[in-house]
Design a protein around this motif. Structure first.
Motif, PDB file in Angstrom:
ATOM      1  N   VAL A  42       0.842  -1.204   0.000  1.00 22.97           N
ATOM      2  CA  VAL A  42       0.000   0.000   0.000  1.00 22.97           C
ATOM      3  C   VAL A  42       0.875   1.251   0.000  1.00 22.97           C
ATOM      4  O   VAL A  42       0.595   2.213  -0.713  1.00 22.97           O
ATOM      5  N   ASN A  43       1.939   1.210   0.761  1.00 24.89           N
ATOM      6  CA  ASN A  43       2.854   2.346   0.803  1.00 24.89           C
ATOM      7  C   ASN A  43       3.459   2.594  -0.578  1.00 24.89           C
ATOM      8  O   ASN A  43       3.492   3.727  -1.063  1.00 24.89           O
ATOM      9  N   ASN A  44       3.917   1.543  -1.226  1.00 22.49           N
ATOM     10  CA  ASN A  44       4.522   1.674  -2.561  1.00 22.49           C
ATOM     11  C   ASN A  44       3.509   2.110  -3.620  1.00 22.49           C
ATOM     12  O   ASN A  44       3.818   2.959  -4.453  1.00 22.49           O
ATOM     13  N   ALA A  45       2.327   1.519  -3.589  1.00 23.59           N
ATOM     14  CA  ALA A  45       1.340   1.786  -4.638  1.00 23.59           C
ATOM     15  C   ALA A  45       0.604   3.111  -4.460  1.00 23.59           C
ATOM     16  O   ALA A  45       0.325   3.801  -5.442  1.00 23.59           O
ATOM     17  N   PHE A  46       0.282   3.453  -3.210  1.00 26.45           N
ATOM     18  CA  PHE A  46      -0.594   4.598  -2.975  1.00 26.45           C
ATOM     19  C   PHE A  46       0.022   5.663  -2.075  1.00 26.45           C
ATOM     20  O   PHE A  46      -0.641   6.648  -1.749  1.00 26.45           O
ATOM     21  N   ASN A  47       1.252   5.459  -1.655  1.00 29.44           N
ATOM     22  CA  ASN A  47       1.946   6.397  -0.776  1.00 29.44           C
ATOM     23  C   ASN A  47       1.151   6.665   0.504  1.00 29.44           C
ATOM     24  O   ASN A  47       1.000   7.810   0.940  1.00 29.44           O
ATOM     25  N   LYS A  48       0.615   5.574   1.076  1.00 29.98           N
ATOM     26  CA  LYS A  48      -0.137   5.646   2.322  1.00 29.98           C
ATOM     27  C   LYS A  48       0.523   4.726   3.335  1.00 29.98           C
ATOM     28  O   LYS A  48       1.024   3.664   2.981  1.00 29.98           O
ATOM     29  N   ILE A  49       0.494   5.138   4.589  1.00 31.54           N
ATOM     30  CA  ILE A  49       1.030   4.313   5.665  1.00 31.54           C
ATOM     31  C   ILE A  49      -0.131   3.846   6.532  1.00 31.54           C
ATOM     32  O   ILE A  49      -0.888   4.667   7.064  1.00 31.54           O
ATOM     33  N   LEU A  50      -0.271   2.526   6.635  1.00 37.46           N
ATOM     34  CA  LEU A  50      -1.354   1.950   7.414  1.00 37.46           C
ATOM     35  C   LEU A  50      -0.872   1.590   8.813  1.00 37.46           C
ATOM     36  O   LEU A  50       0.285   1.225   9.006  1.00 37.46           O
ATOM     37  N   ASP A  51      -1.779   1.654   9.758  1.00 41.62           N
ATOM     38  CA  ASP A  51      -1.501   1.279  11.138  1.00 41.62           C
ATOM     39  C   ASP A  51      -1.671  -0.236  11.276  1.00 41.62           C
ATOM     40  O   ASP A  51      -2.774  -0.755  11.090  1.00 41.62           O
ATOM     41  N   PRO A  52      -0.607  -0.961  11.593  1.00 43.92           N
ATOM     42  CA  PRO A  52      -0.703  -2.426  11.696  1.00 43.92           C
ATOM     43  C   PRO A  52      -1.770  -2.889  12.691  1.00 43.92           C
ATOM     44  O   PRO A  52      -2.440  -3.897  12.436  1.00 43.92           O
ATOM     45  N   SER A  53      -1.956  -2.178  13.774  1.00 46.11           N
ATOM     46  CA  SER A  53      -2.942  -2.621  14.764  1.00 46.11           C
ATOM     47  C   SER A  53      -4.357  -2.630  14.185  1.00 46.11           C
ATOM     48  O   SER A  53      -5.172  -3.483  14.543  1.00 46.11           O
ATOM     49  N   GLN A  54      -4.651  -1.726  13.271  1.00 47.94           N
ATOM     50  CA  GLN A  54      -5.963  -1.722  12.635  1.00 47.94           C
ATOM     51  C   GLN A  54      -6.109  -2.891  11.668  1.00 47.94           C
ATOM     52  O   GLN A  54      -7.195  -3.444  11.525  1.00 47.94           O
ATOM     53  N   LEU A  55      -5.032  -3.263  11.030  1.00 56.40           N
ATOM     54  CA  LEU A  55      -5.091  -4.345  10.048  1.00 56.40           C
ATOM     55  C   LEU A  55      -5.371  -5.690  10.694  1.00 56.40           C
ATOM     56  O   LEU A  55      -6.001  -6.554  10.096  1.00 56.40           O
ATOM     57  N   TYR A  56      -4.909  -5.888  11.907  1.00 55.08           N
ATOM     58  CA  TYR A  56      -5.149  -7.162  12.587  1.00 55.08           C
ATOM     59  C   TYR A  56      -6.611  -7.339  12.977  1.00 55.08           C
ATOM     60  O   TYR A  56      -7.070  -8.461  13.173  1.00 55.08           O
ATOM     61  N   ASP A  57      -7.364  -6.245  13.071  1.00 49.15           N
ATOM     62  CA  ASP A  57      -8.772  -6.318  13.438  1.00 49.15           C
ATOM     63  C   ASP A  57      -9.696  -6.544  12.245  1.00 49.15           C
ATOM     64  O   ASP A  57     -10.886  -6.779  12.427  1.00 49.15           O
ATOM     65  N   VAL A  58      -9.175  -6.475  11.049  1.00 50.42           N
ATOM     66  CA  VAL A  58      -9.975  -6.616   9.835  1.00 50.42           C
ATOM     67  C   VAL A  58     -10.472  -8.061   9.712  1.00 50.42           C
ATOM     68  O   VAL A  58      -9.717  -9.004   9.893  1.00 50.42           O
ATOM     69  N   LYS A  59     -11.754  -8.215   9.412  1.00 50.39           N
ATOM     70  CA  LYS A  59     -12.374  -9.541   9.306  1.00 50.39           C
ATOM     71  C   LYS A  59     -12.707  -9.964   7.876  1.00 50.39           C
ATOM     72  O   LYS A  59     -12.906 -11.133   7.600  1.00 50.39           O
ATOM     73  N   ASN A  60     -12.787  -8.982   6.958  1.00 50.03           N
ATOM     74  CA  ASN A  60     -13.115  -9.328   5.577  1.00 50.03           C
ATOM     75  C   ASN A  60     -12.490  -8.315   4.613  1.00 50.03           C
ATOM     76  O   ASN A  60     -11.959  -7.290   5.029  1.00 50.03           O
ATOM     77  N   VAL A  61     -12.569  -8.634   3.353  1.00 50.84           N
ATOM     78  CA  VAL A  61     -11.945  -7.803   2.321  1.00 50.84           C
ATOM     79  C   VAL A  61     -12.587  -6.419   2.268  1.00 50.84           C
ATOM     80  O   VAL A  61     -11.891  -5.419   2.106  1.00 50.84           O
ATOM     81  N   GLN A  62     -13.898  -6.337   2.435  1.00 56.20           N
ATOM     82  CA  GLN A  62     -14.578  -5.042   2.401  1.00 56.20           C
ATOM     83  C   GLN A  62     -14.021  -4.095   3.468  1.00 56.20           C
ATOM     84  O   GLN A  62     -13.752  -2.924   3.190  1.00 56.20           O
ATOM     85  N   GLN A  63     -13.819  -4.595   4.675  1.00 54.26           N
ATOM     86  CA  GLN A  63     -13.249  -3.771   5.738  1.00 54.26           C
ATOM     87  C   GLN A  63     -11.834  -3.323   5.389  1.00 54.26           C
ATOM     88  O   GLN A  63     -11.448  -2.193   5.671  1.00 54.26           O
ATOM     89  N   LEU A  64     -11.076  -4.210   4.777  1.00 55.87           N
ATOM     90  CA  LEU A  64      -9.705  -3.879   4.400  1.00 55.87           C
ATOM     91  C   LEU A  64      -9.679  -2.804   3.321  1.00 55.87           C
ATOM     92  O   LEU A  64      -8.904  -1.843   3.409  1.00 55.87           O
ATOM     93  N   VAL A  65     -10.531  -2.920   2.335  1.00 52.07           N
ATOM     94  CA  VAL A  65     -10.632  -1.902   1.279  1.00 52.07           C
ATOM     95  C   VAL A  65     -11.005  -0.559   1.892  1.00 52.07           C
ATOM     96  O   VAL A  65     -10.387   0.475   1.587  1.00 52.07           O
ATOM     97  N   GLN A  66     -11.978  -0.554   2.771  1.00 51.28           N
ATOM     98  CA  GLN A  66     -12.420   0.693   3.391  1.00 51.28           C
ATOM     99  C   GLN A  66     -11.324   1.313   4.243  1.00 51.28           C
ATOM    100  O   GLN A  66     -11.143   2.542   4.245  1.00 51.28           O
ATOM    101  N   LEU A  67     -10.556   0.491   4.922  1.00 51.46           N
ATOM    102  CA  LEU A  67      -9.443   0.992   5.734  1.00 51.46           C
ATOM    103  C   LEU A  67      -8.415   1.709   4.867  1.00 51.46           C
ATOM    104  O   LEU A  67      -7.925   2.776   5.220  1.00 51.46           O
TER     105      LEU A  67
END
Length: 71
Positions: A42-67
């Motif tokens: 995501v960082n390489n493609a969109f120049n965004k930095i995601l919070d790892p703690s939020q990613l561990y709470d994701v339950k499905n692809v829709q939530q991940l896309v929205q994040l």
């Protein structure tokens, strides 16, 4: 950045040909390695930095896309 680009990135991270927006992400496929790889992608493609703690709470692809969209 659009939903299809994010879906492609998720599929690439999970080493799948394609994925559905409704797909569940369980610990068999969405593990710590997948999270780290996805953060870098995501960082390489969109120049965004995601919070790892939020990613561990994701339950499905829709939530991940929205994040990604919201970050």
């Amino acid at each position: 950045m659009n939903e299809n680009q994010i879906l492609d990135l998720i599929a690439e991270t999970l080493e799948m040909d394609s994925i559905e927006i409704t797909m569940e992400l369980d610990e068999r496929i969405w593990d710590s390695l997948a999270v780290v790889v996805f953060i870098g992608s995501v960082n390489n493609a969109f120049n965004k930095i995601l919070d790892p703690s939020q990613l561990y709470d994701v339950k499905n692809v829709q939530q991940l896309v929205q994040l990604v969209i919201d970050s």
